[in-house]
Scaffold this motif. Structure first.
Motif, PDB file in Angstrom:
ATOM      1  N   SER A  88       9.101   1.494   7.144  1.00  0.00           N
ATOM      2  CA  SER A  88       7.716   1.327   7.585  1.00  0.00           C
ATOM      3  C   SER A  88       6.868   0.927   6.384  1.00  0.00           C
ATOM      4  O   SER A  88       6.748   1.691   5.434  1.00  0.00           O
ATOM      5  N   LEU A  89       6.312  -0.265   6.441  1.00  0.00           N
ATOM      6  CA  LEU A  89       5.577  -0.824   5.297  1.00  0.00           C
ATOM      7  C   LEU A  89       4.131  -1.105   5.666  1.00  0.00           C
ATOM      8  O   LEU A  89       3.857  -1.839   6.622  1.00  0.00           O
ATOM      9  N   ARG A 145      10.129   9.490   4.598  1.00  0.00           N
ATOM     10  CA  ARG A 145       9.769   9.947   3.259  1.00  0.00           C
ATOM     11  C   ARG A 145       9.036   8.799   2.555  1.00  0.00           C
ATOM     12  O   ARG A 145       9.405   7.636   2.724  1.00  0.00           O
ATOM     13  N   VAL A 146       8.008   9.140   1.784  1.00  0.00           N
ATOM     14  CA  VAL A 146       7.300   8.105   1.025  1.00  0.00           C
ATOM     15  C   VAL A 146       8.220   7.594  -0.079  1.00  0.00           C
ATOM     16  O   VAL A 146       8.775   8.381  -0.850  1.00  0.00           O
ATOM     17  N   CYS A 147       8.404   6.297  -0.120  1.00  0.00           N
ATOM     18  CA  CYS A 147       9.263   5.658  -1.120  1.00  0.00           C
ATOM     19  C   CYS A 147       8.365   5.122  -2.235  1.00  0.00           C
ATOM     20  O   CYS A 147       7.548   4.222  -2.010  1.00  0.00           O
ATOM     21  N   LYS A 148       8.500   5.669  -3.430  1.00  0.00           N
ATOM     22  CA  LYS A 148       7.623   5.319  -4.544  1.00  0.00           C
ATOM     23  C   LYS A 148       8.224   4.195  -5.386  1.00  0.00           C
ATOM     24  O   LYS A 148       9.448   4.082  -5.485  1.00  0.00           O
ATOM     25  N   PRO A 149       7.383   3.389  -6.016  1.00  0.00           N
ATOM     26  CA  PRO A 149       7.912   2.301  -6.856  1.00  0.00           C
ATOM     27  C   PRO A 149       8.495   2.839  -8.155  1.00  0.00           C
ATOM     28  O   PRO A 149       8.087   3.896  -8.650  1.00  0.00           O
ATOM     29  N   ILE A 150       9.456   2.117  -8.696  1.00  0.00           N
ATOM     30  CA  ILE A 150       9.996   2.432 -10.010  1.00  0.00           C
ATOM     31  C   ILE A 150       9.175   1.670 -11.042  1.00  0.00           C
ATOM     32  O   ILE A 150       9.077   0.445 -10.991  1.00  0.00           O
ATOM     33  N   ILE A 210       0.844  -1.189   0.000  1.00  0.00           N
ATOM     34  CA  ILE A 210       0.000   0.000   0.000  1.00  0.00           C
ATOM     35  C   ILE A 210       0.882   1.243   0.000  1.00  0.00           C
ATOM     36  O   ILE A 210       0.765   2.105  -0.865  1.00  0.00           O
ATOM     37  N   GLN A 211       1.776   1.310   0.972  1.00  0.00           N
ATOM     38  CA  GLN A 211       2.708   2.437   1.032  1.00  0.00           C
ATOM     39  C   GLN A 211       3.971   2.004   1.767  1.00  0.00           C
ATOM     40  O   GLN A 211       3.910   1.317   2.783  1.00  0.00           O
ATOM     41  N   LEU A 212       5.099   2.425   1.225  1.00  0.00           N
ATOM     42  CA  LEU A 212       6.390   2.184   1.857  1.00  0.00           C
ATOM     43  C   LEU A 212       6.999   3.522   2.228  1.00  0.00           C
ATOM     44  O   LEU A 212       7.052   4.440   1.405  1.00  0.00           O
TER      45      LEU A 212
END
Length: 255
Positions: A171-172, A99-104, A82-84
């Motif tokens: 934090s996942l 910080r929000v880590c976005k997918p590549i 959902i959010q990393l």
């Protein structure tokens, strides 16, 4: 709600000619298969907001690869992220700064990553677009804009690589699928709406006809799909009356 065994007994009483026509091992296997289909479908319909859990991990300096919460003791089966969030530093109170880590994604990649840079005399003086230690993508990767990608089937790689040890660095929030149930499992312990279990019963009925009367099985499969869709549609649909009023247009009169 009662145990899985109670539901199976009630279903057998309604659907079978005699109680032992299908043994409990077969019924339980069909129940678990229907439960899995049910959970995957509901996660798609409600945009991943059902069966939600979270995990926080300590992270080590110079380590970029981390396992997803799969097969860990006491943690349900991982389904999707959902959010990393990641923290490369702490504040003065030793609290991680997330910080929000976005997918590549595939669309992120720079198909021409070695754009040459020339001076006024057309001499090559450098190349734009390269990122040391990170994938070459259009958007710059940094501690303010971290990114991640999947490695294999059960781990992710974080960019940039951490440069210090921080407790609770990762934090996942993620979706999960319930573990297969047993006959003694209390259905109230499952993280699922109780009024949806009739869809699982319809799936079991479909499997019964598929095994014993295949020419009629398609109708029962359609009935299962209809029950599943109706229940999930009802979950999302707000049936309260819409109270409409006149729009306030005074903002447009101030010029």
């Amino acid at each position: 709600m009662a145990t899985v065994q109670t539901r199976l007994n009630n279903w057998a009483l309604e659907e079978l000619r005699w109680a032992t026509q299908v043994n409990n091992n077969v019924l339980l296997a069909r129940y678990n298969k229907g439960l899995q289909i049910f959970q995957k479908t509901i996660l798609e319909y409600v945009s991943g907001m059902q069966n939600v859990s979270s995990i926080i991990k300590d992270i080590d300096k110079d380590i970029a690869d981390y396992n997803l919460p799969m097969w860990d003791a006491g943690i349900p089966d991982f389904y999707s992220i959902i959010q990393l969030r990641v923290a490369y530093h702490c504040d003065k109170n030793e609290t991680p700064i997330y910080r929000v880590c976005k997918p590549i994604n595939l669309s992120d990649y720079n198909i021409n990553p070695t754009n040459n840079i020339y001076d006024a005399n057309n001499n090559l003086i450098g190349q734009w677009g390269r990122q040391k230690g990170s994938p070459i993508i259009w958007w710059k990767i940094s501690e303010l804009e971290p990114r991640y990608m999947f490695i294999g089937k059960n781990s992710i790689k974080i960019f940039p690589t951490p440069t210090e040890d921080i407790t609770n660095w990762l934090s996942l929030n993620y979706n999960f699928i319930e573990q297969p149930v047993g006959l003694s499992t209390d259905e109230s312990s499952l993280n699922l709406p109780r009024y949806f279990f009739d869809a699982i019963e319809d799936y079991m009925t479909f499997r019964l006809y598929q095994a014993e009367n295949p020419e009629m099985a398609q109708w029962y499969y359609q009935q299962f799909q209809q029950t599943l869709n109706d229940n999930i549609y009802g979950l999302n649909k707000d049936k309260r009356p819409v109270e409409e009023g006149f729009a306030n247009t005074t903002y447009f009169s101030h010029y």
